[in-house]
Design a protein around this motif. Structure first.
Motif, PDB file in Angstrom:
ATOM      1  N   LYS A  73       0.838  -1.213   0.000  1.00 26.22           N
ATOM      2  CA  LYS A  73       0.000   0.000   0.000  1.00 26.22           C
ATOM      3  C   LYS A  73       0.868   1.255   0.000  1.00 26.22           C
ATOM      4  O   LYS A  73       0.558   2.256  -0.668  1.00 26.22           O
ATOM      5  N   GLU A  74       1.948   1.224   0.761  1.00 26.22           N
ATOM      6  CA  GLU A  74       2.836   2.383   0.803  1.00 26.22           C
ATOM      7  C   GLU A  74       3.462   2.649  -0.560  1.00 26.22           C
ATOM      8  O   GLU A  74       3.507   3.798  -1.037  1.00 26.22           O
ATOM      9  N   ALA A  75       3.942   1.576  -1.207  1.00 27.54           N
ATOM     10  CA  ALA A  75       4.523   1.739  -2.545  1.00 27.54           C
ATOM     11  C   ALA A  75       3.472   2.192  -3.554  1.00 27.54           C
ATOM     12  O   ALA A  75       3.751   3.010  -4.443  1.00 27.54           O
ATOM     13  N   ALA A  76       2.237   1.688  -3.429  1.00 23.58           N
ATOM     14  CA  ALA A  76       1.171   2.089  -4.345  1.00 23.58           C
ATOM     15  C   ALA A  76       0.811   3.557  -4.162  1.00 23.58           C
ATOM     16  O   ALA A  76       0.558   4.278  -5.139  1.00 23.58           O
ATOM     17  N   ALA A  77       0.767   4.017  -2.905  1.00 24.09           N
ATOM     18  CA  ALA A  77       0.465   5.432  -2.657  1.00 24.09           C
ATOM     19  C   ALA A  77       1.523   6.340  -3.274  1.00 24.09           C
ATOM     20  O   ALA A  77       1.205   7.387  -3.859  1.00 24.09           O
ATOM     21  N   GLU A  78       2.781   5.943  -3.165  1.00 13.86           N
ATOM     22  CA  GLU A  78       3.853   6.730  -3.783  1.00 13.86           C
ATOM     23  C   GLU A  78       3.726   6.739  -5.305  1.00 13.86           C
ATOM     24  O   GLU A  78       3.945   7.765  -5.956  1.00 13.86           O
ATOM     25  N   GLU A  79       3.332   5.605  -5.884  1.00 10.56           N
ATOM     26  CA  GLU A  79       3.165   5.529  -7.330  1.00 10.56           C
ATOM     27  C   GLU A  79       1.989   6.390  -7.795  1.00 10.56           C
ATOM     28  O   GLU A  79       2.065   7.069  -8.825  1.00 10.56           O
ATOM     29  N   ILE A  80       0.905   6.383  -7.033  1.00 12.04           N
ATOM     30  CA  ILE A  80      -0.256   7.212  -7.379  1.00 12.04           C
ATOM     31  C   ILE A  80       0.104   8.691  -7.280  1.00 12.04           C
ATOM     32  O   ILE A  80      -0.298   9.497  -8.131  1.00 12.04           O
ATOM     33  N   ARG A  81       0.861   9.060  -6.263  1.00 14.30           N
ATOM     34  CA  ARG A  81       1.292  10.462  -6.146  1.00 14.30           C
ATOM     35  C   ARG A  81       2.125  10.876  -7.354  1.00 14.30           C
ATOM     36  O   ARG A  81       1.935  11.959  -7.920  1.00 14.30           O
ATOM     37  N   ARG A  82       3.028   9.993  -7.785  1.00 16.62           N
ATOM     38  CA  ARG A  82       3.883  10.324  -8.920  1.00 16.62           C
ATOM     39  C   ARG A  82       3.086  10.432 -10.217  1.00 16.62           C
ATOM     40  O   ARG A  82       3.265  11.373 -10.989  1.00 16.62           O
ATOM     41  N   LEU A  83       2.182   9.488 -10.452  1.00 16.99           N
ATOM     42  CA  LEU A  83       1.389   9.502 -11.686  1.00 16.99           C
ATOM     43  C   LEU A  83       0.470  10.719 -11.726  1.00 16.99           C
ATOM     44  O   LEU A  83       0.303  11.356 -12.771  1.00 16.99           O
ATOM     45  N   THR A  84      -0.150  11.047 -10.603  1.00 16.40           N
ATOM     46  CA  THR A  84      -1.052  12.198 -10.561  1.00 16.40           C
ATOM     47  C   THR A  84      -0.299  13.496 -10.760  1.00 16.40           C
ATOM     48  O   THR A  84      -0.802  14.435 -11.376  1.00 16.40           O
ATOM     49  N   ARG A  85       0.896  13.564 -10.232  1.00 20.12           N
ATOM     50  CA  ARG A  85       1.695  14.773 -10.384  1.00 20.12           C
ATOM     51  C   ARG A  85       2.150  14.968 -11.825  1.00 20.12           C
ATOM     52  O   ARG A  85       2.254  16.092 -12.313  1.00 20.12           O
ATOM     53  N   MET A  86       2.421  13.877 -12.521  1.00 18.87           N
ATOM     54  CA  MET A  86       2.889  13.970 -13.904  1.00 18.87           C
ATOM     55  C   MET A  86       1.771  14.374 -14.855  1.00 18.87           C
ATOM     56  O   MET A  86       1.992  15.091 -15.811  1.00 18.87           O
ATOM     57  N   ASP A  87       0.553  13.906 -14.596  1.00 13.71           N
ATOM     58  CA  ASP A  87      -0.554  14.128 -15.529  1.00 13.71           C
ATOM     59  C   ASP A  87      -1.792  14.501 -14.726  1.00 13.71           C
ATOM     60  O   ASP A  87      -2.352  13.676 -13.996  1.00 13.71           O
ATOM     61  N   SER A  88      -2.215  15.754 -14.843  1.00 13.12           N
ATOM     62  CA  SER A  88      -3.386  16.205 -14.085  1.00 13.12           C
ATOM     63  C   SER A  88      -4.670  15.517 -14.530  1.00 13.12           C
ATOM     64  O   SER A  88      -5.647  15.475 -13.771  1.00 13.12           O
TER      65      SER A  88
END
Length: 431
Positions: free
Chosen positions: A88-103
């Motif tokens: 879950k921690e790794a997934a949250a970091e991945e979601i933060r990165r993807l959302t930041r790259m593409d609004s």
């Protein structure tokens, strides 16, 4: 759970996977050509001018293929819903990165229901890993920025009930991130969504009373300001504790503007005005701020609050006069910004009218204009007259000293210039 297609129990709702498949099909159909490298140069739009500058690593990651990004998204969502705490921690970091790259990912994330598990991570301290809470908060910040729907989903998922009762259990980084998240969410106060300020207030007060950084406290002050713009919220915020904290922060130059702006919203309510009138720091703290020549915005806000307190209140005007407000108002009326000058002149007019009412006419057999219940004798009138003359003289002397100092400075400059001209020109003269 690292495998993108694990064997799942039959109790899992199949609608979740249908959403993912539909999302993947839409993105395949909408992207017939690979994106150009310059298509990501448009700056992101975030709330309250809190734009986060992407690093060079993010700029390189932005150019990964669309199909690979969708597979990464699918894997991250699965891990967030069904994985263990590490996943879950790794997934949250991945979601933060993807959302930041593409609004544009913000809407897709909401449809895939990533908000509730992230909110649950904020409220849990599993295994003592504070990093999980921080990563979840960072992902929620990216989801909330410039997305009204996601802000509503975050509140509806119960973020207000996940806040710790004791701010001391949080480290500075997590406190800072939570303050930034609630600054973004507080914009809902200006909409029709009912944002409960009593649930947020203890958390904000705890940060403002702690040893957090000035930037973190500024986030909380901006949140209080957003909440106080709605009249029904302002009444709930106008407690003695909140007013005292805001008065204390208004005396600090770094936070004075934001604290005074919030006090300006609270003073128009009955609860806020009573809380300020009963505070021992009023009106001295506002009069002190009036003398800040380098902070014209603080002078304007302070004069506005003093106008509200002095309006139709002879008691407050008397307290202001006893605290020496008249010389300060004269200086503001001469040297401050146009708006501060206008408000200072209005206050001076009130003090002038009240003095004339107490002293009565200077000559003639006319009937005195005396307020009922406050008789004025000749002796009291003379004492009041002497006091006002003394205040005016003090103000004139102070203004004269200021003018004289400026004139001496200018005269010294002129003298040096004249000496330089004479010395340079005399060399060309034969006599």
């Amino acid at each position: 759970m690292s495998d993108p297609s694990p064997c799942l129990s039959p109790c899992i709702n199949p609608r979740f996977f249908s959403r993912i498949r539909r999302f993947l099909r839409l993105h395949r159909s909408n992207k017939p050509h690979p994106p150009r490298s310059d298509s990501f140069d448009t700056p992101r739009v975030v709330d309250f001018d809190q734009e986060q500058q992407g690093s060079s690593t993010d700029q390189m990651e932005i150019r990964e293929s669309g199909e690979g990004g969708l597979v990464t998204l699918q894997r991250a969502v699965k891990r967030l819903h069904f994985g263990g705490w590490e996943e879950k921690e790794a997934a949250a970091e991945e979601i933060r990165r993807l959302t930041r790259m593409d609004s544009k990912m913000k809407k897709a994330m909401a449809e895939l229901r990533v908000v509730p598990p992230l909110v649950d991570m904020v409220g849990l301290e599993a295994g003592g890993r504070r990093q999980r809470r921080t990563v979840a908060v960072q992902a929620l910040i990216e989801l909330a920025n410039a997305s009204y729907t996601n802000k509503v989903l975050i509140v509806e998922a119960g973020i207000l009930s996940k806040l710790p009762q004791n701010i001391g259990v949080l480290d500075e980084s997590t406190t800072h991130e939570l303050a930034q998240l609630f600054l973004s969410i507080s914009s809902l106060a200006n909409s029709n969504f009912p944002l409960s300020s009593p649930q947020i207030l203890p958390f904000l007060v705890g940060i403002l009373e702690s040893n957090s950084s000035i930037e973190t406290k500024e986030f909380c002050l901006c949140t209080l300001y957003n909440l106080s713009t709605m009249l029904e919220n302002a009444g709930n915020l106008a407690t003695n504790e909140v007013v005292y904290i805001l008065l204390r922060l208004s005396s600090i130059e770094q936070t004075s503007d934001k604290a005074l702006a919030t006090l300006g919203n609270l003073v128009v309510t009955l609860q806020g005005k009573k809380a300020m009138e009963s505070n021992s720091m009023v009106p001295e703290s506002f009069i002190e701020i009036l003398a800040w020549e380098e902070k014209p915005k603080s002078q304007e806000l302070s004069a506005y609050i003093l106008m509200i307190l002095a309006h139709q209140s002879s008691t407050q005007r008397q307290k202001m006069a006893n605290s020496g407000i008249v010389p300060v108002l004269l200086e503001v009326a001469l040297l401050s910004s146009p708006l501060a000058q206008k408000r200072a002149l209005k206050l001076l007019q009130w003090f002038k009218d009240e003095r004339q009412m107490k002293m009565g006419p200077h000559s003639g057999p006319q009937t005195r204009r005396i307020a009922i219940g406050s008789p004025v004798t000749q002796r009291e009138a003379n004492e009041g007259k002497k006091m006002m003359k003394k205040l005016v003289k003090q103000s004139l002397y102070k203004n004269m000293e200021t003018i004289t100092q400026r004139a001496n400075t200018a005269e010294d400059s002129c003298s040096k210039l004249k000496a330089l001209v004479i010395s340079s020109s005399s060399k060309s003269l034969p006599y």
